[in-house]
Design a protein around this motif. Structure first.
Motif, PDB file in Angstrom:
ATOM      1  N   VAL A  20       0.853  -1.198   0.000  1.00 15.10           N
ATOM      2  CA  VAL A  20       0.000   0.000   0.000  1.00 15.10           C
ATOM      3  C   VAL A  20       0.885   1.242   0.000  1.00 15.10           C
ATOM      4  O   VAL A  20       1.606   1.493   0.975  1.00 15.10           O
ATOM      5  N   VAL A  87      -9.476  -1.796  -4.928  1.00 18.14           N
ATOM      6  CA  VAL A  87      -9.179  -2.890  -3.991  1.00 18.14           C
ATOM      7  C   VAL A  87      -9.979  -4.145  -4.365  1.00 18.14           C
ATOM      8  O   VAL A  87      -9.445  -5.263  -4.315  1.00 18.14           O
ATOM      9  N   ASN A 107      -3.394   7.187   0.240  1.00 20.96           N
ATOM     10  CA  ASN A 107      -3.652   6.504   1.522  1.00 20.96           C
ATOM     11  C   ASN A 107      -3.094   7.332   2.683  1.00 20.96           C
ATOM     12  O   ASN A 107      -2.374   6.815   3.547  1.00 20.96           O
ATOM     13  N   VAL A 116      -8.143  -0.126   4.464  1.00 25.80           N
ATOM     14  CA  VAL A 116      -7.439  -1.042   3.543  1.00 25.80           C
ATOM     15  C   VAL A 116      -7.037  -2.316   4.294  1.00 25.80           C
ATOM     16  O   VAL A 116      -7.241  -3.434   3.810  1.00 25.80           O
TER      17      VAL A 116
END
Ligand SMILES: O=P(O)(O)OC[C@H]1O[C@@](CO)(OP(=O)(O)O)[C@@H](O)[C@@H]1O
Length: 443
Positions: A20, A87, A107, A116
């Motif tokens: 991520v 996602v 993010n 997430v």
């Protein structure tokens, strides 16, 4: 089947990692994501980047900065939906055999990161956060310049207005951005924080082999401008005879290339800035490098030696076909995976080149003088060639190639020495000693 990296199965049958990305806009996140994907795919690890911006563009193709203001409810909804779609696609991709999915987005809040983690871990996928923090104005400016000219968000717009809007967008993100574990309550996350592209790194709770490989690779990246030059050795005596492998010296024309190489390099570098020269341990590359300026550091790497042809070393392709017809055919059918009896495959060469790639990423300007198969593998890393394509890429003799990494790919320039040489390229099925013409592509 367990994924393999460097010929070793990674821990566990179903290691799956969601990398991520975290950070403000213009911090090089996409650059890092793209490089990681390219490196992993080169090592045969199924890897794919999911860029949330691409999903967002379906609903908001060219939003202005206020779209990214967190008080803008409509903007928030659209952005959230884009993240969810990305996602969801990634999770589907994991189910079809994906191993490393890279979520390329900012993010930038704790809430988003928590979301997430919950979403991805519930599907049995581990999370590795990679944050790019950067306060180096020059780096940020370079990124803004890049975005305003290349991003579809600003396509067709006045570049100066685009830059102003993009700065405003960054300011909106800054209002809510929290660096990972800045408040001390994200200590249980697995993360790598990279400051100013490699000046300083923080690593937290890296768990397994594959995670540590990714982290090690990313720690070695830098974005200082540099190039990598590649050349084969000058034409060898065995090249003249169409024989593979061996450790022959240079032909008369190969010697001519060695003499001309310093000027070719100088023309390509454009200054007398010194390069570091890496050769293999075989005579033909060392001889090719021997007239280069004395102030160039030279290093010999065994890992740069030509693909080992085992029992076929020193034979012509015709002789291989006569003595080992099944092997000859098997190699044509799957050249990347075919391993010579007692020798190597292209896959084996990639494995032994991995430390070379790591060292290249850490280094500045390097000139590599090596061999046909080895250069194909290095070229495949930089130019994203598939395993089907790379063993067939034409790499003519007496040609210098300059590779310059850019934000979204590698720029290629070639310099011909204009010294004749035999062709060592061979098409599928052919047993020609010197096949001509050679197809376009490659160098
Ligand atoms: O994989 P293929 O296409 O056979 O090419 C690799 C071959 O290229 C050769 C030349 O035929 O490389 P080089 O001259 O660069 O050392 C051989 O030594 C080597 O086996």
């Amino acid at each position: 089947m367990a994924p393999k990296i460097n010929g070793v199965g990674v821990s566990g049958e179903d290691t799956r990692i969601c990398v991520v990305m975290v950070g403000l806009p213009a911090r090089g996140k996409s650059f890092i994501a793209q490089k990681a994907q390219r490196y992993l795919k080169w090592l045969s690890v199924p890897a794919k980047t999911f860029n949330v911006g691409n999903y967002r563009r379906h609903d908001a193709p060219q939003p202005t900065a206020e779209f990214f203001d967190t008080t803008n409810a409509e903007g928030e909804r659209t952005r959230r939906a884009a993240a969810e779609a990305a996602v969801a696609d990634m999770l589907r991709w994991f189910k079809s055999g994906g191993v490393i999915g890279i979520l390329d987005a900012t993010n930038s809040t704790k809430e988003r990161r928590k979301w997430v983690i919950d979403r991805v871990q519930s599907e049995g996928v581990d999370v590795l956060f990679v944050e790019s923090k950067c306060d180096d104005e020059e780096l940020i400016m370079a990124n803004i310049r890049d975005v305003k000219t290349t991003s579809p968000d600003y396509k067709g717009q006045d570049p100066e207005k685009a830059a102003l809007d993009f700065r405003e967008r960054i300011r909106n993100y800054e209002k809510v951005y929290k660096s990972i574990n800045a408040d001390g309550d994200e200590d249980d996350l697995t993360y790598l924080k990279i400051m100013n592209v490699g000046k300083q790194v923080i690593i937290n709770r890296i768990r397994d082999y594959l995670q540590s490989r990714i982290v090690y690779y990313l720690m070695n990246l830098h974005i200082r401008p540099r190039s990598v030059w590649l050349s084969r050795h000058g034409e060898s005596m065995l090249n003249l005879e169409g024989r593979i492998g061996g450790d022959a010296g240079l032909s008369h024309r190969g010697e001519e290339y060695a003499l001309k190489l310093p000027q070719l390099v100088l023309d390509s570098v454009g200054s007398d800035r010194p390069l570091t020269v890496w050769t293999s341990t075989l005579k033909r590359t060392i001889s090719t490098a021997r007239h280069l300026p004395k102030h160039y550091n030279q290093l010999q790497w065994k890992a740069l030696d030509e693909l080992d042809a085992g029992v076929c070393d020193g034979l012509t392709y015709q002789e291989i076909n006569d003595i080992y017809p099944e092997d000859f055919q098997a190699r044509d059918e799957d050249k990347y995976n075919y391993r010579y009896r007692g020798g190597e495959s292209y896959r084996d060469v990639v494995i032994r080149l991995e430390p070379i790639i790591m060292e290249l990423e850490r280094s500045e300007d390097i000139l590599i003088i090596s061999h046909q198969a080895v250069i194909r593998c290095i070229y495949a890393y930089f130019m994203q060639k598939t395993q089907e394509e790379s063993p067939w890429v034409p790499v003519p003799l007496h040609t210098l190639m300059k590779l310059t990494p850019r934000a979204y790919g590698t720029e290629l320039q070639t310099y011909k020495a204009n010294i004749q040489a035999v062709s060592t390229w061979r098409g599928k099925g052919s047993t020609a000693r010197h096949e001509d013409p050679v197809p376009e592509g490659g160098l």
